[in-house]
Scaffold this active site. Structure first.
Site, PDB file in Angstrom:
ATOM      1  N   GLY A  42      -6.305   3.829   0.870  1.00  0.00           N
ATOM      2  CA  GLY A  42      -5.132   4.438   0.649  1.00  0.00           C
ATOM      3  C   GLY A  42      -5.148   5.595   1.237  1.00  0.00           C
ATOM      4  O   GLY A  42      -4.120   6.332   1.677  1.00  0.00           O
ATOM      5  N   VAL A  96     -10.984   4.640   8.808  1.00  0.00           N
ATOM      6  CA  VAL A  96     -12.092   4.700   9.184  1.00  0.00           C
ATOM      7  C   VAL A  96     -12.422   4.208  10.576  1.00  0.00           C
ATOM      8  O   VAL A  96     -12.355   2.887  10.400  1.00  0.00           O
ATOM      9  CB  VAL A  96     -13.093   4.784   8.260  1.00  0.00           C
ATOM     10  CG1 VAL A  96     -14.587   5.182   8.755  1.00  0.00           C
ATOM     11  CG2 VAL A  96     -12.964   5.444   7.061  1.00  0.00           C
ATOM     12  N   ASP A 121     -13.892   8.537  -8.072  1.00  0.00           N
ATOM     13  CA  ASP A 121     -13.714   7.275  -7.607  1.00  0.00           C
ATOM     14  C   ASP A 121     -15.077   6.314  -7.219  1.00  0.00           C
ATOM     15  O   ASP A 121     -14.999   5.922  -6.237  1.00  0.00           O
ATOM     16  CB  ASP A 121     -12.695   7.578  -6.420  1.00  0.00           C
ATOM     17  CG  ASP A 121     -11.965   5.972  -5.836  1.00  0.00           C
ATOM     18  OD1 ASP A 121     -11.971   5.024  -6.827  1.00  0.00           O
ATOM     19  OD2 ASP A 121     -11.444   6.054  -4.935  1.00  0.00           O
TER      20      ASP A 121
END
Ligand SMILES: *[C@@H]1O[C@H](CO)[C@@H](O)[C@H](O)[C@H]1NC(C)=O
Ligand SMILES: *[C@@H]1O[C@H](CO)[C@@H](O)[C@H](O)[C@H]1NC(C)=O
Ligand SMILES: *[C@@H]1O[C@H](CO)[C@@H](O)[C@H](O)[C@H]1NC(C)=O
Ligand SMILES: *[C@@H]1O[C@H](CO)[C@@H](O)[C@H](O)[C@H]1NC(C)=O
Ligand SMILES: *[C@@H]1O[C@H](CO)[C@@H](O)[C@H](O)[C@H]1NC(C)=O
Ligand SMILES: *[C@@H]1O[C@H](CO)[C@@H](O)[C@H](O)[C@H]1NC(C)=O
Ligand SMILES: *[C@@H]1O[C@H](CO)[C@@H](O)[C@H](O)[C@H]1NC(C)=O
Ligand SMILES: *[C@@H]1O[C@H](CO)[C@@H](O)[C@H](O)[C@H]1NC(C)=O
Length: 750
Positions: free
Chosen positions: A428, A432, A542
């Site tokens: 989201g 990378v 998270d």
């Protein structure tokens, strides 16, 4: 100090000489008052020098220190504390008696145990070089946790043996006795004890495990101590004290609380957190009451044979006696002529200048925090680039973070112009890429999806947080690039996939139970650090298996701090927009929108389940009741069918107990109500103990297989340390900003 000698008569020619009137008989007792007038200066045979004192106006106190003591039945103690003080020195140390932790077994059950804890309030610190954490026993795992000036710490020792004959007097290398250091700056010590086999095979010669922090010189280990410590309740520890947590400039500013008396000076010892006082040179006494001139001439040899000593304030003079003169080298020689020059051999007086140099040491805390808050607000208003630059500049100035600023073209080149083939992750947050810099260093480059303000903010948030964290178990931020429209972040490249990959995808079953347990305790360590050491505390928000990267040695590295939050000290609950990952998301937080550390604890509990079951957290396409791993897990626990959902690759008769214990930890972590969930430092401790047990058991299995008894004995010392949880910027965490810290607190369970 012994001033008992009389001066040889032949030297008593000069009339200025002031003889020492005191025929002090005891060599240890000083000839100056150590306590305030009309205050008790002894308790039993322990002397009580001011700033310590008994009763109103007899002791020193300011907003962050309190030296009130009391004397009860000839025992000196701090008020409301069980710890006896046995010695106090004016050089800034005292000795106190600290509790011994024990865990005793009979047959195969634990019959009695305690978990003593000692909390020294400000301004007292356990001396880290003179004290040692010591564990005694032949089936003993002990963990010591506590708070120190910079962080909370967890360390421990394992001590094992098979036969009493293997235990050597004087040796604390893990066979019957294990010793390790405590970190510097520790003011709190919590000891917990556990055993691997309930002492079952060593019961005859060692029914109990013991653990304590003790002054090294005051405890010598003998094999007999395996059985003869039962009646030992306390052992001595050495504590360092300062007068108050202020530097000299701060201290001198407030005349009414400045502790150094007449003719004394303030100093801060290297590494100390506060100041002490000492007499100016040439003076003696209790610096906290005021120092008196030393009569140097009491020493008859002070000036030599043909010279007379004259005491002066703060110093003394030597004058050649009649018939002698000074020869230019400070000696008196017989006169040929009539001259008789007085000669001064002064001892240099050092003024109060020394301390000024040592200062300017890091006293961040409040001001720093306020500054950050202000900066943060600015960040929310404007775009972040400028802020980021400032932050990085500051970090650079402080020399703490080697965050590099990369050039855009450098990173373009590294990623082959952000080629699709270089993508190693997507989420989201953005994408990378794997990149190889010109020096062949491989890095991971995180690029935000768009230029939308939210995402830029997350990036900056991440930089800000990561620049404050310095842990081996957190993915390291190497630098960033500000030239692009969206900032690019450059991380160390961790090349062995994520925990998620290993549990569910590519490398299934490659993780052994030992490694899984290690990973779990490493993640717990990071969270414990973020929640209770980082200042202000950080909530990751998270935690999930795909945010835990693994390196070649399967060391866990927690990543993705994009939506993490700093919790300022005045609000430990923060209302936020609910963010996180379904399946890991704390239901209480989902309902209320109030974020606390316990939301991370919940997510961690889910990760634990994933680790022991090898099942995915969310299985779409299944009936509602089986969709969430947490439901399946709790149901199987309830029906006593845990074994059925455990990962077959790791569950074996040897570790079924451990798996069960981890399952129980996971269950506590996902309690519906946040307040019923344990805090991460307790989880960390429990997992460390489990890990030590697992290690011992696997060694034993190995030993059985190889029928070689030496192996076990060689490997008894297992040290754990999380001392790398250390903010290199030198920030102090909470303890120094609260004033309610009890001076010393009662141990529990005794
Ligand atoms: C006084 O100190 C000595 C050791 O210095 C100790 O052996 C003795 O028990 C102490 N006496 C009292 C009354 O505390
Ligand atoms: C100075 O010290 C006194 C005594 O500890 C304290 O009450 C007062 O608040 C201090 N003043 C300042 C400005 O810190
Ligand atoms: C002295 O100590 C005893 C126990 O050691 C306690 O019961 C008593 O209350 C204490 N006395 C005072 C005055 O604190
Ligand atoms: C524990 O002790 C009881 C008897 O006291 C014995 O029956 C049992 O086998 C023992 N269990 C273990 C694991 O040693
Ligand atoms: C610890 O104690 C030793 C011995 O008394 C002393 O030399 C050292 O300075 C102390 N450490 C600290 C940090 O004060
Ligand atoms: C040590 O024990 C005390 C009392 O149980 C507790 O308040 C404190 O948080 C503990 N500290 C650590 C680091 O576990
Ligand atoms: C140790 O004792 C506990 C309960 O007291 C029991 O559950 C556990 O199985 C025992 N472990 C061993 C190795 O005997
Ligand atoms: C340890 O054992 C030795 C030898 O029996 C004994 O002299 C010593 O007092 C014991 N240590 C303690 C702290 O009791």
């Amino acid at each position: 100090m012994n001033f008992n000698h009389m001066m040889p008569l032949k030297l008593l020619v000069v009339f200025f000489i002031i003889l020492n009137p005191c025929g002090c008989s005891s060599s240890s007792s000083a000839n100056f008052p150590i306590a305030k007038p009309s205050c008790l200066d002894h308790c039993g045979n322990v002397s009580i020098p001011f700033p310590f004192g008994i009763g109103e106006n007899c002791y020193y106190r300011d907003q962050n220190s309190n030296f009130a003591v009391e004397c009860n039945t000839s025992k000196l103690k701090f008020q409301d504390s069980p710890f006896e003080i046995t010695e106090i020195s004016l050089e800034g140390q005292f000795r106190t008696m600290n509790y011994v932790g024990y865990n005793c077994y009979a047959h195969n059950r634990s019959i009695k145990s305690n978990s003593p804890w000692t909390s020294l309030g400000m301004p007292f610190i356990f001396n880290s070089t003179s004290n040692k954490f010591t564990v005694i026993g032949c089936d003993s795992i002990a963990i010591v946790q506590g708070a120190s000036n910079l962080r909370e710490y967890t360390t421990g020792c394992v001590s094992l043996c098979n036969f009493k004959e293997d235990v050597e007097d004087g040796s604390c290398s893990g066979i019957g006795c294990c010793q390790t250091s405590i970190p510097s700056g520790a003011w709190q010590i919590n000891v917990s004890l556990s055993s691997v086999f309930n002492h079952s095979s060593v019961l005859s010669f060692n029914p109990c495990s013991y653990a304590f922090v003790v002054e090294e010189d005051a405890f010598h280990f003998y094999a007999d101590n395996l059985t003869n410590l039962e009646s030992v309740e306390t052992l001595p520890v050495l504590v360092d004290w300062v007068i108050s947590y202020k530097n000299c400039n701060e201290a001198i500013t407030n005349k009414s609380s400045y502790a150094c008396g007449l003719n004394s000076e303030c100093y801060v010892e290297e590494g100390a957190l506060g100041y002490r006082c000492r007499c100016n040179e040439g003076y003696e006494g209790n610096p906290y009451l005021g120092c008196q001139d030393i009569d140097e001439c009491r020493n008859p040899d002070r000036c030599g044979k043909y010279s007379a000593c004259t005491n002066t304030v703060g110093s003394y003079k030597c004058n050649c006696i009649k018939g002698y003169h000074e020869d230019g080298d400070g000696r008196c020689v017989a006169n040929n002529k009539k001259d008789n020059w007085p000669v001064f051999i002064g001892v240099g007086l050092s003024g109060g200048t020394l301390c000024v140099l040592i200062l300017s040491f890091c006293f961040f805390s409040k001001r720093q925090r306020q500054k950050e808050k202000k900066l943060r607000e600015e960040l929310f208003r404007k775009n972040g680039g400028k802020f980021l630059q400032e932050k990085l500049d500051a970090a650079k100035r402080g020399g703490t973070n080697n965050i590099r600023i990369y050039k855009e073209e450098e990173l373009e080149k590294a990623t082959n112009d952000f080629d699709e083939s270089q993508i190693i992750g997507r989420g989201g947050f953005g994408t990378v890429y794997r990149g190889e810099l010109t020096d062949h260093k491989v890095v991971a480059i995180k690029k935000s999806k768009g230029v939308d303000e939210d995402q830029v903010e997350q990036f900056i948030n991440e930089v800000m947080l990561l620049s404050q964290i310095n842990s081996r178990y957190v993915v390291k931020l190497l630098g960033c690039c500000l030239e692009t429209e969206v900032p690019l972040l450059v991380y160390e490249y961790i090349d062995n996939g994520t925990l998620f990959d290993h549990l569910h995808k590519k490398f299934k079953s490659s993780l052994s139970w030992d490694i899984r347990l290690q990973i779990a305790s490493e993640i717990a360590g990071v969270l414990s650090y973020l929640h209770s050491v980082a200042s202000p505390p950080i909530i990751h928000r998270d935690i999930k298996s795909s945010n835990v990267l693994l390196d070649q040695d399967y060391i866990a590295k927690v990543s993705d701090f994009g939506i993490s939050r700093l919790i300022s000290s005045d609000d430990d609950q923060v209302a936020t927009m609910v963010q996180g990952t379904l399946g890991y998301l704390d239901p209480e937080y989902m309902l209320t929108g109030l974020l606390t550390e316990k939301s991370d604890v919940y997510s961690f509990g889910i990760v634990l389940m994933e680790i022991i079951t090898g099942k995915k957290v969310l299985s779409s396409g299944k009936p509602e009741a089986e969709k969430f791993l947490s439901n399946v897990f709790l149901a199987s626990l309830e029906e006593n069918h845990l074994a059925e959902i455990l990962d077959n690759n790791i569950s074996s008769p040897e570790n079924i107990d451990q798996l069960h214990e981890v399952a129980m930890i996971a269950k506590r972590c996902i309690s519906v109500r946040g307040e019923e969930r344990p805090c991460m430092k307790d989880v960390e401790r429990d997992l460390l103990i489990l890990r030590a047990k697992a290690k011992v058991i696997s060694l034993q299995v190995f030993e059985k297989d190889s029928t070689k008894s030496e192996t076990l004995l060689d490997m008894h010392s297992i040290g754990y340390g999380s001392s790398d949880y250390f903010t290199s910027s030198g920030q102090y965490s909470a303890p120094y900003t609260t004033t309610e810290q009890p001076l010393l607190t009662l141990p529990s369970g005794r």
